[in-house]
Every structure is written in structure tokens, then in C-alpha cells.
Motif scaffolding. Structure first.
Motif, PDB file in Angstrom:
ATOM      1  N   LEU A   1      70.295  45.498  52.496  1.00 16.29           N
ATOM      2  CA  LEU A   1      69.891  44.339  52.121  1.00 16.29           C
ATOM      3  C   LEU A   1      70.031  44.043  50.524  1.00 16.29           C
ATOM      4  N   HIS A   2      69.325  44.919  49.803  1.00 24.44           N
ATOM      5  CA  HIS A   2      69.003  45.144  48.586  1.00 24.44           C
ATOM      6  C   HIS A   2      70.625  45.247  47.596  1.00 24.44           C
ATOM      7  N   ASN A   3      71.357  45.926  48.242  1.00 26.25           N
ATOM      8  CA  ASN A   3      72.705  46.138  47.454  1.00 26.25           C
ATOM      9  C   ASN A   3      73.457  44.883  47.658  1.00 26.25           C
ATOM     10  N   TYR A   4      73.565  44.238  48.766  1.00 27.99           N
ATOM     11  CA  TYR A   4      74.336  42.884  48.973  1.00 27.99           C
ATOM     12  C   TYR A   4      73.824  41.827  48.030  1.00 27.99           C
ATOM     13  N   LEU A   5      72.325  41.815  47.943  1.00 24.38           N
ATOM     14  CA  LEU A   5      71.693  41.030  46.978  1.00 24.38           C
ATOM     15  C   LEU A   5      72.143  41.135  45.548  1.00 24.38           C
ATOM     16  N   ARG A   6      72.057  42.466  45.118  1.00 21.85           N
ATOM     17  CA  ARG A   6      72.852  42.690  43.655  1.00 21.85           C
ATOM     18  C   ARG A   6      74.280  42.278  43.529  1.00 21.85           C
ATOM     19  N   HIS A   7      74.952  42.625  44.485  1.00 19.54           N
ATOM     20  CA  HIS A   7      76.348  42.005  44.410  1.00 19.54           C
ATOM     21  C   HIS A   7      76.586  40.397  44.426  1.00 19.54           C
ATOM     22  N   GLU A   8      75.715  39.795  45.329  1.00 16.93           N
ATOM     23  CA  GLU A   8      75.751  38.456  45.069  1.00 16.93           C
ATOM     24  C   GLU A   8      75.418  37.639  43.862  1.00 16.93           C
ATOM     25  N   ARG A   9      74.166  38.271  43.267  1.00 17.25           N
ATOM     26  CA  ARG A   9      73.678  37.937  41.952  1.00 17.25           C
ATOM     27  C   ARG A   9      74.668  38.043  40.783  1.00 17.25           C
ATOM     28  N   GLN A  10      75.487  39.275  40.952  1.00 13.51           N
ATOM     29  CA  GLN A  10      76.513  39.423  39.946  1.00 13.51           C
ATOM     30  C   GLN A  10      77.726  38.431  40.239  1.00 13.51           C
ATOM     31  N   ALA A  11      77.914  38.135  41.410  1.00 14.42           N
ATOM     32  CA  ALA A  11      79.093  37.266  41.647  1.00 14.42           C
ATOM     33  C   ALA A  11      78.668  35.713  40.956  1.00 14.42           C
ATOM     34  N   VAL A  12      77.539  35.293  41.248  1.00 10.83           N
ATOM     35  CA  VAL A  12      77.017  34.165  40.639  1.00 10.83           C
ATOM     36  C   VAL A  12      77.245  34.051  39.155  1.00 10.83           C
ATOM     37  N   LEU A  13      76.766  35.028  38.543  1.00 10.30           N
ATOM     38  CA  LEU A  13      76.884  35.093  37.286  1.00 10.30           C
ATOM     39  C   LEU A  13      78.443  35.131  36.628  1.00 10.30           C
ATOM     40  N   ALA A  14      79.180  35.859  37.279  1.00  4.43           N
ATOM     41  CA  ALA A  14      80.654  36.137  37.053  1.00  4.43           C
ATOM     42  C   ALA A  14      81.417  34.731  36.888  1.00  4.43           C
ATOM     43  N   LYS A  15      80.844  33.690  37.671  1.00  7.77           N
ATOM     44  CA  LYS A  15      81.602  32.269  37.669  1.00  7.77           C
ATOM     45  C   LYS A  15      81.151  31.601  36.273  1.00  7.77           C
TER      46      LYS A  15
ATOM     47  N   ASP B   1      69.837  31.677  27.359  1.00  7.78           N
ATOM     48  CA  ASP B   1      68.436  31.908  27.878  1.00  7.78           C
ATOM     49  C   ASP B   1      68.270  32.002  29.267  1.00  7.78           C
ATOM     50  N   VAL B   2      69.210  30.985  29.864  1.00  9.64           N
ATOM     51  CA  VAL B   2      69.143  30.567  31.466  1.00  9.64           C
ATOM     52  C   VAL B   2      69.687  31.880  32.155  1.00  9.64           C
ATOM     53  N   VAL B   3      70.685  32.593  31.436  1.00  7.59           N
ATOM     54  CA  VAL B   3      71.280  33.808  32.158  1.00  7.59           C
ATOM     55  C   VAL B   3      70.360  35.098  31.962  1.00  7.59           C
ATOM     56  N   ASP B   4      69.821  35.001  30.903  1.00  6.92           N
ATOM     57  CA  ASP B   4      68.838  36.084  30.659  1.00  6.92           C
ATOM     58  C   ASP B   4      67.516  36.059  31.466  1.00  6.92           C
ATOM     59  N   ARG B   5      66.918  34.902  31.634  1.00  8.34           N
ATOM     60  CA  ARG B   5      66.004  34.581  32.506  1.00  8.34           C
ATOM     61  C   ARG B   5      66.254  35.245  34.193  1.00  8.34           C
ATOM     62  N   TYR B   6      67.455  34.966  34.467  1.00  8.77           N
ATOM     63  CA  TYR B   6      67.743  35.400  35.697  1.00  8.77           C
ATOM     64  C   TYR B   6      67.608  36.853  35.793  1.00  8.77           C
ATOM     65  N   ARG B   7      68.255  37.423  34.799  1.00  5.91           N
ATOM     66  CA  ARG B   7      68.357  38.865  34.955  1.00  5.91           C
ATOM     67  C   ARG B   7      66.759  39.520  34.915  1.00  5.91           C
ATOM     68  N   ARG B   8      65.983  38.808  33.976  1.00  5.55           N
ATOM     69  CA  ARG B   8      64.528  39.125  33.999  1.00  5.55           C
ATOM     70  C   ARG B   8      63.964  39.086  35.421  1.00  5.55           C
ATOM     71  N   VAL B   9      64.345  37.986  36.194  1.00  3.08           N
ATOM     72  CA  VAL B   9      63.753  37.635  37.513  1.00  3.08           C
ATOM     73  C   VAL B   9      64.259  38.895  38.422  1.00  3.08           C
ATOM     74  N   TRP B  10      65.521  39.357  38.149  1.00  2.53           N
ATOM     75  CA  TRP B  10      66.121  40.517  38.936  1.00  2.53           C
ATOM     76  C   TRP B  10      65.178  41.566  39.015  1.00  2.53           C
ATOM     77  N   ALA B  11      64.785  41.965  37.521  1.00  2.00           N
ATOM     78  CA  ALA B  11      64.175  43.072  37.361  1.00  2.00           C
ATOM     79  C   ALA B  11      62.580  43.208  37.961  1.00  2.00           C
ATOM     80  N   HIS B  12      61.996  41.949  37.877  1.00  3.60           N
ATOM     81  CA  HIS B  12      60.969  41.583  38.669  1.00  3.60           C
ATOM     82  C   HIS B  12      61.040  41.723  40.232  1.00  3.60           C
ATOM     83  N   SER B  13      61.989  41.184  40.727  1.00  6.78           N
ATOM     84  CA  SER B  13      62.118  41.397  42.148  1.00  6.78           C
ATOM     85  C   SER B  13      62.429  42.712  42.597  1.00  6.78           C
ATOM     86  N   ASP B  14      63.261  43.193  42.002  1.00 12.55           N
ATOM     87  CA  ASP B  14      63.708  44.507  41.998  1.00 12.55           C
ATOM     88  C   ASP B  14      62.388  45.647  42.420  1.00 12.55           C
TER      89      ASP B  14
END
Length: 201
Positions: free
Chosen positions: A10-24, A94-107
């Protein structure tokens, strides 16, 4: 499959989808990442901001591990809607970096807990919800918005794909896609006419 393998999957799928969103957002102007593309104003940078806010809630405060930065209130209409767009004063980075900080917290939350460990989702009115349910919900929500981002990006410049390297027109040129769209349009119109005729009998 044991719990640790299920959680990792589940975690790997979530990581993939997060990256897919930012790639857009890659390669787009400030205007295009903020540009409202639907009646309700859905836009790419707003999707990132929204996902960051809600992932921080679900994989942070739900389990007594609040994200260290302030979040808009989920139960105040104006604040709840504010997470769907970025003002001109909010920097894209700032918006993108905050999302990445959330990833670290969630992980860190995912790593620290077992799938059966429970938290309280106040906005569900639920007392005890296991990490498994919350992780599935966050994955589903992120995947849903990744799909929205797919469509928004395709509408902006025709780019498709799930990562930065793949975001081209899938190996086909503009002529191919113009012809394919015309083919699909013709089929839709033909089906519509057929149904209308059969409905009149």
C-alpha cells in the motif's frame, strides 16, 4: 500476504501516486499550474495543496502525531475550500515542498504503526479506525486526484503519462490524436443517433 508485506505494498502505491501528481506540474508556467480548469475551479497546484492538507490530517493527527505546521480547519467552510487553490502570494515551490514534508511525516507514521493500530477520524465520527482503513482511504483519495491531474494536464498541453519521463503524447504525434479524437467523436454521435431512432419506434 502478511501485514508487513501488505503495508509495504500500500505504501509503495501511495508513493507512486504522490509522484504522479507532482509530475503533472513539470514544465508548466505559474499561470497554468494555478489555472482553474473546471466549473468548480479545480487546478493542478490546488490539488497538491489539498492532498498535502488531508494526508497530514489522516496520517498525522488521526494517530496523535500532528503535523508540525498549521492546517486549515476541516469544519470551517471558508478554510476547507481554501485548500483547493493557491493565492498569488503562495509560492509554487512552497506548496510543493510542504507536500514533500507531509510525505516524510506520513511515512514516519506508517513506519511506526502496525496496520491494526487505531486512531480517531473526527470528521468520520468514528472512535477507532485502523491504520489499514486510513491508508487505503489516503491511497484512494490520492489516486482519485492523480486522475483529475491527468485530465487537467492533458487539457492544458496534451501531455499524458504517470511520471515526468513518460509525459509525452505516448509516442504519437498531434495528427494521430486529432484523428483518434475525431474517430471517437464520430462513434459517439452515431451511437447517439441510433439510440434516438430506436427510442422513437
Amino acid at each position: 500476504m502478511d501485514d508487513s508485506a501488505a503495508k509495504a505494498n500500500l505504501h509503495n502505491y501511495l508513493r507512486h501516486e504522490r509522484q504522479a501528481v507532482l509530475a503533472k506540474l513539470d514544465g508548466l508556467s505559474e499561470y497554468d499550474v494555478r489555472r482553474p480548469m473546471t466549473t468548480t475551479g479545480t487546478n493542478l497546484l490546488g490539488l497538491v495543496k489539498h492532498l498535502a492538507t488531508w494526508e497530514a490530517r489522516y496520517l498525522g493527527e488521526v494517530f496523535g502525531r500532528p503535523f508540525t505546521e498549521p492546517l486549515s480547519r476541516w469544519d470551517v467552510e471558508e478554510e476547507r475550500l481554501a485548500d483547493m487553490w493557491a493565492s498569488e502570494h503562495e509560492a509554487r515551490d512552497d506548496v510543493v515542498d510542504r507536500y514533500r514534508r507531509v510525505w516524510a511525516h506520513s511515512d514516519a507514521t506508517i513506519d511506526a504503526l502496525a496496520l491494526g493500530d487505531t486512531g480517531r477520524v473526527e470528521w468520520w465520527g468514528a472512535d477507532e479506525v485502523p491504520l489499514f482503513n486510513v491508508l487505503v482511504h489516503v491511497l484512494a483519495e490520492t489516486s482519485r486526484h492523480a486522475g483529475h491531474a491527468d485530465i487537467l494536464r492533458e487539457e492544458i498541453d496534451g501531455a499524458v503519462g504517470t511520471d515526468a519521463e513518460a509525459m509525452a503524447t505516448d509516442g504519437h504525434d498531434a495528427t494521430f490524436w486529432t484523428e483518434r479524437r475525431a474517430e471517437i467523436e464520430a462513434a459517439a454521435r452515431s451511437a447517439g443517433r441510433s439510440r434516438n431512432l430506436s427510442g422513437n419506434h
